[in-house]
Design an enzyme around this catalytic site. Sequence first.
Site, mmCIF file in Angstrom:
data_model
loop_
_atom_site.group_PDB
_atom_site.id
_atom_site.type_symbol
_atom_site.label_atom_id
_atom_site.label_comp_id
_atom_site.label_asym_id
_atom_site.label_seq_id
_atom_site.Cartn_x
_atom_site.Cartn_y
_atom_site.Cartn_z
ATOM 1 C CG HIS A 158 -2.121 -1.174 1.731
ATOM 2 N ND1 HIS A 158 -2.844 -1.396 0.361
ATOM 3 C CD2 HIS A 158 -1.891 -1.892 1.840
ATOM 4 C CE1 HIS A 158 -3.314 -2.092 0.193
ATOM 5 N NE2 HIS A 158 -3.307 -2.672 1.541
ATOM 6 C CG ASP A 193 -2.380 -8.438 0.839
ATOM 7 O OD1 ASP A 193 -2.231 -8.517 1.852
ATOM 8 O OD2 ASP A 193 -4.067 -7.942 0.883
#
Length: 342
Positions: A158, A193
Amino acid sequence: MKTFFAEEQKRHDPKAFLSSGAPQPNPERPERVERLLAGAKSAGLTIERPREHGLGPVAAVHTPEYLAFLEHIFARWQRIEGASAEVMPNIHPLARTGSYPASAVGQAGYHMADTACPISAETWQSALWSAWSAVEAAEAVISGAPAAYALCRPPGHHAFADVAGGFCFINNSAVAAQVLRKQAGRVVILDVDLHHGNGTQGIFYARADVLTVSLHADPVRFYPFFWGHADERGEGPGLGYNFNLPLPRKSADAAFLEALEVAFQRIHAFSPDALVVALGLDAFEGDPFGGLSVTTPGFSRIGEAIAKLGLPTIIVQEGGYLCDALGDNLTAFLTGFGGKQR
Ligand SMILES: [Zn+2]
């Protein structure tokens, strides 16, 4: 196959974050490391400490003002009267085209996408060692190992070139891919993910040398909300080099493996020289985030399918949160991938 991990990666110990506006204990706990180490050992992998690699490989994908922020913001924060114990943002620029703020609070808002990545005294060193584990794994593959596993914690996918977010500070998968580029003409990052790898997408969005592919819970009603949609395909020279496969919530093994086949078609057409797997284990049916419903045997099948690509591979740990099966899910993936034989 080797696992790379340094004890310093456990020191970062964030206390809180906001979930739907409510303060909650931060789920990115140091204890995750113990579960993942046990999982790697059960799969027959050996654990090695990475060397120090300096700032070079990290600075190759992150801006200098962001790295200076990460290194020094905690000390600066201590000088603000009445400030929180951990660095947390409370104001963000609506657009990032303006001037760069001088103040610690302004820079926190500029460089932190959300409240899930609080910065404490240990964060910088933990994040740096986490990145060095990824660098070491990449160097091992460059030196001829068919594959390596980087037990990266804190995770990275992220984190953008100049923004932390979602428990992530340095984008370990992007760092690994960039190191691989020393030898490999084309690198693919396959992110499995639960959450969309928005930082990784952002870093390579205008580039044609690194294909970014992400399977994740549909962000229409799920973190990270603003990225991860199927129409995000790259820009400029990178147009067509980003591929998102959002999945309906609670999708289980069959749907995940089916989407993986679609991802493989795109990967084959890119004809990559090397692969980085951004391995989140939070797509698990029992993960506290509860977004998808992949089972433990499902992770084994995912590992097996990825191994069939036959590429030099770096597996970089991303998410996967405390639940009874966290270590078992890693063992399942690595065993399916054939980790012990590699
Ligand atoms: Zn995740």
